[in-house]
Enzyme design. Structure first.
Site: not given
Length: 482
Positions: A48, A66, A74
């Site tokens: 994001d 992010q 991630w």
């Protein structure tokens, strides 16, 4: 029907990317899907965009996002930081916010505290963000006195405790009507509104979302906007409030997407007053998520940016040193469709329209293409290469749809969810349809020239598309001037 075939020339480019502590050159043949005019991290994982603001003194657009600085999937979330003078060329800076004992650093927003309501100093840059830990998610703040380059976390964090999962992504704005700061926050499958006089103490105001919109997954990354109506059809109002809400899963073509609601805000609660029974989507492709706008954009502009990916396959995309990129910047306003409903108008920002170079007889592997398509007969546009890989786009005037088929676009092997056919309604009937395509190494962004719809899709051809065929229309090709 007229058929136009245009042969593309292959291009080798050097792309300047920045990584800490110094910039490096990445040769395009080593990273074939590195975009030329889209922001991407120099290395490792990105999702994001968040905390975006425009600094008047330096005339810089600040982008935080992010970031996992340890790998291409991630992981422990940080706020990475980049700046641009034109929304196209980006300079990478050191990481702005790192995890601490309260938790990792999830999405959030930034405001310029012009009147020192928080006591950090006049015109302090204040970041409001989610901190995530095992037992829940909380909202914290940090402040910068050097124009957003470095931040000091507030000693009294967190300023709003959640103690539950999925209590996150605060978007904060100053509300003149309420005379307070308003926080728009995602909580599971609803949006909660909180108010504060000082950015430190927050009071619950209201909730929104029960029985409205799509609920196939968790609601995320909300934003409450006041948008101008830009066409002459709407004489009753000059502006309306729009609530953006991202959802994962539950998008119209699977996975993640951004929906929106049009209505009214009274300083305490938001009410969807325009076609509440319909789910409206900001983008009708698979790959535009977590759309946010820049705080303090010049001249009152509403400039947005989205993460160009989808949680169905974001972690396995076939890139090497980095993973993910952002969309081009887009301007948002409102228009009314043929049925009288309000819809968000999405137009490429002027900075990207300015990338149009000279008209070209041949097309390189990055370009801007303007299509003029008949309003009385269906049209088909095909991008293809010598390997037989292709993307087909179809404007169907009878069904009043525009669609993009990437099922044979190239490498789809990394996910069973990637091959897709996406479709948008044509909300306004036109005598002639004009479509603008922004083509980069791994993406196609299609826009109605009047902003009536947008469609964003990733593609991973084994070699650049080198032919364009247009049936039932005309194409004008522009070099990318960058």
């Amino acid at each position: 029907m007229k058929q136009i075939t245009i042969t593309l020339l292959s291009m080798t480019l050097l792309v300047l990317t920045a990584c800490q502590p110094k910039a490096t050159l990445v040769h395009q043949t080593d990273e074939p899907f590195r975009s030329v005019y889209h922001h991407s991290p120099a290395q490792f994982w990105m999702n994001d965009p968040n905390g975006m603001f425009y600094d008047e003194a330096s005339q810089l657009w600040h982008l935080y996002y992010q970031h996992n600085p340890f790998g291409t999937t991630w992981g422990p979330m940080h706020w990475a930081h980049a700046t641009s003078s034109d929304l196209v060329h980006w300079e990478q800076h050191p990481i702005a916010l790192e995890p601490d004992s309260i938790g990792t650093i999830f999405s959030g927003s930034i405001v310029i505290d012009r009147h020192n309501t928080a006591g950090f100093g006049e015109n302090a840059i204040v970041a409001i963000f989610t901190q995530s830990e095992v037992c829940g998610q909380h909202q914290s703040i940090a402040y910068s006195l050097d124009g957003g380059m470095t931040f000091t976390k507030y000693a009294g964090n967190p300023v709003l405790k959640g103690n539950i999962a999925d209590f996150r992504d605060p978007k904060v704005t100053w509300d003149e009507l309420a005379g307070k700061w308003i926080m728009t926050l995602a909580c599971q499958q609803e949006i909660r509104f909180y108010s504060s006089a000082d950015l430190k103490s927050w009071d619950y105001e209201s909730s929104f979302g029960t029985g409205l919109g799509a609920h196939g997954g968790v609601w995320e990354c909300p934003e409450l906007l006041k948008l101008q109506v830009t066409d002459a059809q709407s004489q009753m109002a000059t502006e309306k409030y729009v609530l953006l809400v991202s959802i994962n899963p539950g998008g119209p073509f699977g996975g993640s997407a951004t929906q929106y609601f049009v209505g009214e805000w009274n300083g305490h609660c938001f009410t969807c007053t325009d076609t509440p029974d319909e789910t409206k989507w900001l983008d009708y492709g698979k790959d535009n998520y977590s759309t946010f706008t820049w705080h303090n954009a010049p001249e009152g502009r509403i400039v947005s940016l989205g993460w160009m990916s989808n949680w169905q396959y974001a972690e396995v995309l076939p890139t090497v040193t980095f993973r993910s990129q952002n969309t081009i910047a887009r301007e948002l306003s409102l228009y009314t469709d043929d049925a009288g409903a309000y819809r968000v108008r999405v137009i490429p920002s002027p900075e990207f329209m300015a990338l149009k170079g000279a008209k070209a007889h041949r097309l390189a592997d990055v370009a801007i293409v303007e299509l003029t398509l008949s309003g009385t007969e269906s049209s088909v546009v095909t991008l293809s290469n010598d390997k037989g890989e292709k993307v087909m786009m179809n404007l169907d005037v009878h069904r009043r749809t525009f669609s993009m088929d990437r099922t044979a676009s190239g490498d789809c092997s990394f996910s069973t969810e990637f091959a897709a056919h996406t479709t948008t309604p044509l909300f306004v009937k036109q005598d002639t349809y004009r479509v603008i395509l922004f083509i980069d190494h791994c993406s196609i962004e299609a826009f109605d020239a009047n902003g009536y719809w947008a469609m964003t899709n990733l593609v991973f051809p084994s070699e650049p598309y080198n032919k364009v065929e247009v049936e039932g229309g005309n194409a004008t090709i522009y070099d990318v001037n960058i």
